[in-house]
Every structure is written in C-alpha cells, then in structure tokens.
Design a protein around this motif. Sequence first.
Motif, PDB file in Angstrom:
ATOM      1  N   LEU A 284       0.846  -1.191   0.000  1.00  0.00           N
ATOM      2  CA  LEU A 284       0.000   0.000   0.000  1.00  0.00           C
ATOM      3  C   LEU A 284       0.888   1.249   0.000  1.00  0.00           C
ATOM      4  N   LEU A 285       0.293   2.350  -0.379  1.00  0.00           N
ATOM      5  CA  LEU A 285       1.016   3.600  -0.623  1.00  0.00           C
ATOM      6  C   LEU A 285       1.964   3.974   0.519  1.00  0.00           C
ATOM      7  N   ASP A 286       3.220   4.197   0.163  1.00  0.00           N
ATOM      8  CA  ASP A 286       4.266   4.602   1.103  1.00  0.00           C
ATOM      9  C   ASP A 286       5.100   5.691   0.443  1.00  0.00           C
ATOM     10  N   PRO A 287       4.501   6.880   0.248  1.00  0.00           N
ATOM     11  CA  PRO A 287       5.216   7.884  -0.544  1.00  0.00           C
ATOM     12  C   PRO A 287       6.109   8.787   0.288  1.00  0.00           C
ATOM     13  N   PRO A 288       7.288   9.081  -0.227  1.00  0.00           N
ATOM     14  CA  PRO A 288       7.980  10.245   0.310  1.00  0.00           C
ATOM     15  C   PRO A 288       7.186  11.456  -0.205  1.00  0.00           C
ATOM     16  N   LEU A 289       6.436  12.101   0.658  1.00  0.00           N
ATOM     17  CA  LEU A 289       5.490  13.128   0.217  1.00  0.00           C
ATOM     18  C   LEU A 289       6.154  14.213  -0.621  1.00  0.00           C
TER      19      LEU A 289
ATOM     20  N   PRO B 137      -6.986   7.163   6.302  1.00  0.00           N
ATOM     21  CA  PRO B 137      -7.356   5.764   6.023  1.00  0.00           C
ATOM     22  C   PRO B 137      -8.095   5.584   4.702  1.00  0.00           C
ATOM     23  N   GLU B 138      -8.763   6.629   4.228  1.00  0.00           N
ATOM     24  CA  GLU B 138      -9.523   6.513   2.988  1.00  0.00           C
ATOM     25  C   GLU B 138      -8.610   6.222   1.794  1.00  0.00           C
ATOM     26  N   ILE B 139      -7.336   6.586   1.880  1.00  0.00           N
ATOM     27  CA  ILE B 139      -6.398   6.300   0.788  1.00  0.00           C
ATOM     28  C   ILE B 139      -6.144   4.802   0.700  1.00  0.00           C
ATOM     29  N   TYR B 140      -5.846   4.169   1.828  1.00  0.00           N
ATOM     30  CA  TYR B 140      -5.622   2.717   1.827  1.00  0.00           C
ATOM     31  C   TYR B 140      -6.909   1.970   1.481  1.00  0.00           C
ATOM     32  N   GLN B 141      -8.031   2.483   1.955  1.00  0.00           N
ATOM     33  CA  GLN B 141      -9.297   1.819   1.640  1.00  0.00           C
ATOM     34  C   GLN B 141      -9.562   1.835   0.146  1.00  0.00           C
ATOM     35  N   MET B 142      -9.247   2.958  -0.517  1.00  0.00           N
ATOM     36  CA  MET B 142      -9.409   3.035  -1.971  1.00  0.00           C
ATOM     37  C   MET B 142      -8.523   2.005  -2.651  1.00  0.00           C
ATOM     38  N   GLN B 143      -7.271   1.883  -2.197  1.00  0.00           N
ATOM     39  CA  GLN B 143      -6.355   0.939  -2.829  1.00  0.00           C
ATOM     40  C   GLN B 143      -6.838  -0.499  -2.657  1.00  0.00           C
TER      41      GLN B 143
ATOM     42  N   VAL C 107      -2.501  -3.047  14.006  1.00  0.00           N
ATOM     43  CA  VAL C 107      -3.904  -3.328  14.354  1.00  0.00           C
ATOM     44  C   VAL C 107      -4.820  -2.257  13.771  1.00  0.00           C
ATOM     45  N   LEU C 108      -4.403  -0.995  13.885  1.00  0.00           N
ATOM     46  CA  LEU C 108      -5.227   0.118  13.389  1.00  0.00           C
ATOM     47  C   LEU C 108      -5.375   0.069  11.876  1.00  0.00           C
ATOM     48  N   VAL C 109      -4.278  -0.141  11.162  1.00  0.00           N
ATOM     49  CA  VAL C 109      -4.341  -0.179   9.697  1.00  0.00           C
ATOM     50  C   VAL C 109      -5.140  -1.394   9.239  1.00  0.00           C
ATOM     51  N   LYS C 110      -4.963  -2.537   9.877  1.00  0.00           N
ATOM     52  CA  LYS C 110      -5.743  -3.720   9.508  1.00  0.00           C
ATOM     53  C   LYS C 110      -7.233  -3.469   9.703  1.00  0.00           C
ATOM     54  N   LYS C 111      -7.593  -2.732  10.752  1.00  0.00           N
ATOM     55  CA  LYS C 111      -8.998  -2.413  10.991  1.00  0.00           C
ATOM     56  C   LYS C 111      -9.545  -1.563   9.843  1.00  0.00           C
ATOM     57  N   TYR C 112      -8.770  -0.588   9.384  1.00  0.00           N
ATOM     58  CA  TYR C 112      -9.210   0.258   8.267  1.00  0.00           C
ATOM     59  C   TYR C 112      -9.395  -0.587   7.011  1.00  0.00           C
ATOM     60  N   ILE C 113      -8.463  -1.506   6.793  1.00  0.00           N
ATOM     61  CA  ILE C 113      -8.533  -2.347   5.599  1.00  0.00           C
ATOM     62  C   ILE C 113      -9.733  -3.262   5.692  1.00  0.00           C
TER      63      ILE C 113
ATOM     64  N   HIS D  12       6.471  11.403   7.217  1.00  0.00           N
ATOM     65  CA  HIS D  12       5.151  10.773   7.089  1.00  0.00           C
ATOM     66  C   HIS D  12       5.264   9.529   6.213  1.00  0.00           C
ATOM     67  N   ARG D  13       6.056   8.563   6.638  1.00  0.00           N
ATOM     68  CA  ARG D  13       6.341   7.379   5.840  1.00  0.00           C
ATOM     69  C   ARG D  13       5.700   6.153   6.469  1.00  0.00           C
ATOM     70  N   GLY D  14       5.917   5.028   5.794  1.00  0.00           N
ATOM     71  CA  GLY D  14       5.378   3.779   6.305  1.00  0.00           C
ATOM     72  C   GLY D  14       3.871   3.846   6.397  1.00  0.00           C
ATOM     73  N   CYS D  15       3.339   3.234   7.411  1.00  0.00           N
ATOM     74  CA  CYS D  15       1.882   3.169   7.552  1.00  0.00           C
ATOM     75  C   CYS D  15       1.282   4.466   8.080  1.00  0.00           C
ATOM     76  N   ARG D  16       2.113   5.450   8.399  1.00  0.00           N
ATOM     77  CA  ARG D  16       1.590   6.696   8.982  1.00  0.00           C
ATOM     78  C   ARG D  16       0.618   7.421   8.053  1.00  0.00           C
ATOM     79  N   LEU D  17       0.868   7.335   6.747  1.00  0.00           N
ATOM     80  CA  LEU D  17      -0.044   7.966   5.800  1.00  0.00           C
ATOM     81  C   LEU D  17      -1.430   7.329   5.904  1.00  0.00           C
ATOM     82  N   GLY D  18      -1.465   5.997   5.962  1.00  0.00           N
ATOM     83  CA  GLY D  18      -2.728   5.279   6.073  1.00  0.00           C
ATOM     84  C   GLY D  18      -3.436   5.499   7.398  1.00  0.00           C
TER      85      GLY D  18
END
Length: 196
Positions: free
Chosen positions: A93-98, A149-155, A190-196, A139-145
């Motif tokens: 899932l998205l891990d951008p250097p902003l 969370p709507e970004i990861y949900q879209m993906q 746990v938080l990111v998995k919940k969003y997914i 703002h790397r890794g799972c921090r963006l999600g």
Amino acid sequence: NWADEIAKLKVRANAETVLDSVTALRFGATGIGLCRTEHMFFDQNKIPLVREMIIAPDIERRKHAINKLLPLQIQDFKALFKIMHDKPINIRLLDPPLHEFLPTKESDKEDLARDMQLPLALINQRLHAMYEVNPMLGHRGCRLGISYPEIYQMQVIAIFTAMRELQKEENINPVLELMIPLISDINELVLVKKYI
C-alpha cells in the motif's frame, strides 16, 4: 529451462508497470516480490490527482480526488494481475515520500489551485504545513494510512475489484500478498488492519 528444473531459489522482481512485469517474466521472475504502489502515481495523468488528494484541506475534497483515482488504480492492478496470471504479486500500500509528489514549481502550484478551485495562498499554506525536515523519516510507512485511512481503503477496493473482474471476465485467479508499509509497533498494525 535446465536451471529452472533444479533451482530451489525462486527470484521475484520489483515491478509496478506492465513493461516492468513483462520484462521480469522474460528474465524468468517467478512473481512480483514488491509492487510499490507509489510508483504507479508518477504518471502525468495521475500526479495531479495525487497532489489533489494529498493537499486536500478536508475529507470531502480528499474523497473527491480518491474517487477519480479509483478507476485508474483498478486498471493498474488488473493489468498486473493479468500479466502475472497465477504468479504471486506482493502489493505494498502507498508509502510515498510526500516531497516527491508535492508541487515545487510555481506554475504547478497555480495549476493545482485552479484545478481544486482554491486560493493559491491556501495551497502554499498546506504545502508549508506538510514540509518535513527529513522526508525519509517523516510521514512514511503506515503513517499515511493512519492519517488518511480513505487512501488505503481506496487501494484495497481497487485491488479486490480488479481481482474480481479478472475472475469473472477471464477466469484468472490472482495470487495476492498485501503489504502494509513499515510499522513501528503492533498498535499501528492493528489500526491499519482495521481500516482495511
């Protein structure tokens, strides 16, 4: 062919595009070991939408940009799954250097302000607020999600929609491995998995 018959080590490729995937298969890759979804967004048609998504001052505008990106992501994933067929694909899932996505040229900032129908001053304010001293540790890794969370949900919707469409249309059953970007503790996972 002889080497493949006795090989115990299976080599996968890093690939995000059709060209990369075809090349990897031609060289004997047994799948995609890492599909870096942020690399899918550097296309000229997508980068304005990604900027719109990142700069959006509120969730409604972010979702508007996300809704425009969704069909593009579905097509991206569908193309990869179709090429790789029954070979595994590990999609991160998205891990951008902003800083790589944010506009730096004045003309790009003006285009973004016009496209989003926002004052240029607000665009500059958002860019200043998102500035990171060290983007590789920001703002790397799972921090963006976690923040959006709507970004990861879209993906995830795009990935599973692409899989379902290929199953129905061409009887292809993709082998998906889904990677959540770098976590620093179990609570983030746990938080990111919940969003997914």
